[in-house]
Design a protein around this motif. Sequence first.
Motif, short mmCIF file in Angstrom:
data_model
loop_
_atom_site.label_atom_id
_atom_site.label_comp_id
_atom_site.label_asym_id
_atom_site.label_seq_id
_atom_site.Cartn_x
_atom_site.Cartn_y
_atom_site.Cartn_z
N THR A 47 -29.83 59.34 87.22
CA THR A 47 -29.97 58.08 86.48
C THR A 47 -29.45 58.26 85.05
O THR A 47 -29.28 59.38 84.57
N ASP A 48 -29.25 57.14 84.37
CA ASP A 48 -28.80 57.19 82.97
C ASP A 48 -29.83 57.90 82.10
O ASP A 48 -29.47 58.65 81.18
N ALA A 49 -31.10 57.66 82.38
CA ALA A 49 -32.17 58.32 81.62
C ALA A 49 -32.13 59.83 81.82
O ALA A 49 -32.26 60.60 80.86
N GLN A 50 -31.92 60.26 83.07
CA GLN A 50 -31.82 61.70 83.36
C GLN A 50 -30.57 62.29 82.71
O GLN A 50 -30.60 63.40 82.19
N ARG A 51 -29.48 61.51 82.72
CA ARG A 51 -28.23 61.98 82.11
C ARG A 51 -28.43 62.17 80.60
O ARG A 51 -27.97 63.15 80.02
N MET A 54 -30.54 65.27 80.10
CA MET A 54 -29.75 66.47 80.36
C MET A 54 -28.79 66.75 79.20
O MET A 54 -28.64 67.91 78.78
N THR A 55 -28.20 65.70 78.65
CA THR A 55 -27.30 65.85 77.49
C THR A 55 -28.07 66.43 76.31
O THR A 55 -27.59 67.34 75.63
N GLU A 56 -29.27 65.90 76.09
CA GLU A 56 -30.12 66.38 74.99
C GLU A 56 -30.48 67.85 75.19
O GLU A 56 -30.49 68.64 74.23
N TRP A 57 -30.74 68.24 76.44
CA TRP A 57 -31.08 69.63 76.76
C TRP A 57 -29.91 70.55 76.43
O TRP A 57 -30.08 71.57 75.77
N TYR A 58 -28.71 70.17 76.87
CA TYR A 58 -27.52 70.98 76.56
C TYR A 58 -27.27 71.04 75.07
O TYR A 58 -26.92 72.10 74.53
N GLU A 59 -27.45 69.92 74.37
CA GLU A 59 -27.26 69.90 72.91
C GLU A 59 -28.23 70.86 72.22
O GLU A 59 -27.84 71.57 71.28
N SER A 60 -29.48 70.90 72.69
CA SER A 60 -30.46 71.80 72.07
C SER A 60 -30.10 73.27 72.34
O SER A 60 -30.25 74.12 71.47
N LEU A 61 -29.58 73.55 73.54
CA LEU A 61 -29.16 74.92 73.85
C LEU A 61 -27.95 75.33 73.00
O LEU A 61 -27.89 76.46 72.50
N ILE A 62 -27.00 74.40 72.83
CA ILE A 62 -25.84 74.67 71.98
C ILE A 62 -26.29 74.99 70.56
O ILE A 62 -25.83 75.95 69.94
#
Length: 198
Positions: A47-51, A54-62
């Motif tokens: 879903t858009d909410a999950q996307r 997930m984007t926020e998760w990758y941004e925090s890891l970066i």
Amino acid sequence: MIIASQKRKENIAEYLLYMWQIEDIIRANGLDIDRIRHNVIDRYDITDAQRAEMTEWYESLIDMMRREGVTQSGHLQINKNVLADMVRLHQALLKDPRFADYTAEFYRTLPYIVELRSKAGEAKAGEIETCFNALYGMLLLRLQGKEISPETAEAIRSISAFIALLAKDYKLDEEDKLFDNNDLADSPTSQPSEEKIG
């Protein structure tokens, strides 16, 4: 992120290998969230909410990778902490005579660990880290479709069985089922596991 949280609950060894892979995926995409969105996130049927999550998760890891100076190599502190927790549990299990099966599995695997460590020049890496380096190396070889010698395959089978046993005990420990009230004196006997990692 969805896979990571699932693996974190179910199997700590698979979780750690997955997180190492995520670090490499981030590096392969140049720590660029737009490239990660295009090459990774958009491939999921979510879903858009999950996307967005997930984007926020990758941004925090970066962000963490930049702050911790592991943009080229190395591992995030959160992943180092998981490995350190596994090492502590490993040492506790070896010291407790009730975990004789675990100790026997470790000593069956130790010659492979020593050999891999000497081949890789990993003098500073401990036994558990060497096991994970071997399992991750095998994962990368499989992804690249490279051939594996019978000797290497045998070493990985032994390491995989040993790490699976440690992961099982780690899960029991997290659920307070391994050591009775964290008291080594009341701990149940660890049983070998047929499950393998990798």
